[in-house]
Design a protein around this motif. Structure first.
Motif, PDB file in Angstrom:
ATOM      1  N   PRO A 280       7.681   8.706   1.372  1.00  0.00           N
ATOM      2  CA  PRO A 280       7.558   7.571   2.297  1.00  0.00           C
ATOM      3  C   PRO A 280       6.955   7.949   3.644  1.00  0.00           C
ATOM      4  N   ILE A 281       7.341   9.081   4.186  1.00  0.00           N
ATOM      5  CA  ILE A 281       6.815   9.507   5.488  1.00  0.00           C
ATOM      6  C   ILE A 281       5.320   9.799   5.384  1.00  0.00           C
ATOM      7  N   CYS A 282       4.932  10.529   4.336  1.00  0.00           N
ATOM      8  CA  CYS A 282       3.516  10.877   4.157  1.00  0.00           C
ATOM      9  C   CYS A 282       2.653   9.637   3.915  1.00  0.00           C
ATOM     10  N   ALA A 283       3.176   8.686   3.146  1.00  0.00           N
ATOM     11  CA  ALA A 283       2.428   7.448   2.888  1.00  0.00           C
ATOM     12  C   ALA A 283       2.173   6.709   4.197  1.00  0.00           C
ATOM     13  N   ASN A 284       3.184   6.606   5.042  1.00  0.00           N
ATOM     14  CA  ASN A 284       3.014   5.926   6.331  1.00  0.00           C
ATOM     15  C   ASN A 284       2.062   6.692   7.248  1.00  0.00           C
TER      16      ASN A 284
ATOM     17  N   LEU B 220      -0.385   8.597   6.273  1.00  0.00           N
ATOM     18  CA  LEU B 220      -1.731   8.394   5.734  1.00  0.00           C
ATOM     19  C   LEU B 220      -2.282   7.041   6.167  1.00  0.00           C
ATOM     20  N   LEU B 221      -1.463   6.008   6.107  1.00  0.00           N
ATOM     21  CA  LEU B 221      -1.894   4.683   6.559  1.00  0.00           C
ATOM     22  C   LEU B 221      -2.306   4.720   8.030  1.00  0.00           C
ATOM     23  N   LYS B 222      -1.506   5.374   8.854  1.00  0.00           N
ATOM     24  CA  LYS B 222      -1.834   5.486  10.284  1.00  0.00           C
ATOM     25  C   LYS B 222      -3.134   6.238  10.484  1.00  0.00           C
ATOM     26  N   TYR B 223      -3.291   7.354   9.756  1.00  0.00           N
ATOM     27  CA  TYR B 223      -4.485   8.191   9.902  1.00  0.00           C
ATOM     28  C   TYR B 223      -5.747   7.435   9.477  1.00  0.00           C
TER      29      TYR B 223
ATOM     30  N   VAL C 108       0.842  -1.194   0.000  1.00  0.00           N
ATOM     31  CA  VAL C 108       0.000   0.000   0.000  1.00  0.00           C
ATOM     32  C   VAL C 108       0.878   1.245   0.000  1.00  0.00           C
ATOM     33  N   SER C 109       1.911   1.265   0.811  1.00  0.00           N
ATOM     34  CA  SER C 109       2.845   2.400   0.852  1.00  0.00           C
ATOM     35  C   SER C 109       3.473   2.624  -0.518  1.00  0.00           C
ATOM     36  N   ALA C 110       3.920   1.553  -1.143  1.00  0.00           N
ATOM     37  CA  ALA C 110       4.553   1.654  -2.465  1.00  0.00           C
ATOM     38  C   ALA C 110       3.567   2.221  -3.489  1.00  0.00           C
TER      39      ALA C 110
END
Length: 115
Positions: free
Chosen positions: A99-103, A105-108, A87-89
């Protein structure tokens, strides 16, 4: 390339576009695209507010189950970690997230789903 009718309908349905209204909605988008082209402006899905809403809802719906699984535990197993990385990729490669924003977003999204 032939249009993917199934994909287009699944996106349109996110904002309540009926089978009977799909032609009108698609023409509306083509008119906007044509207008942008005449002005030498770049058109993307964010250039049309209803299309943007539909695409984002579709993306959220498609990723909801994956995100819920991947964010439901503090120590993910190998399969969950693999899904999180996929999902991050995808967020980075296809949507331009760092990479930081993708992670983040997943957390949020995970926090929203786990309420």
């Amino acid at each position: 390339m032939e249009p993917d009718e199934k994909l287009m309908r699944s996106i349109e349905e996110q904002i309540g576009i009926s089978e009977n209204a799909k032609k009108s909605f698609r023409e509306e988008i083509l008119i906007r695209l044509s207008s942008y082209a005449r002005k030498n402006k770049k058109f993307d899905y964010k250039s049309h507010e209803r299309l943007k809403e539909a695409v984002e809802k579709k993306l959220f719906t498609d990723l909801k189950d994956v995100v819920k699984i991947t964010t439901s535990t503090k120590t993910p197993d190998a399969e969950q970690l693999k899904r999180m990385n996929e999902v991050s990729a995808k967020l980075m490669d296809e949507y331009g997230y760092c990479p930081i924003c993708a992670n983040e977003l997943l957390k949020y999204v995970g926090s929203l789903l786990n309420r």
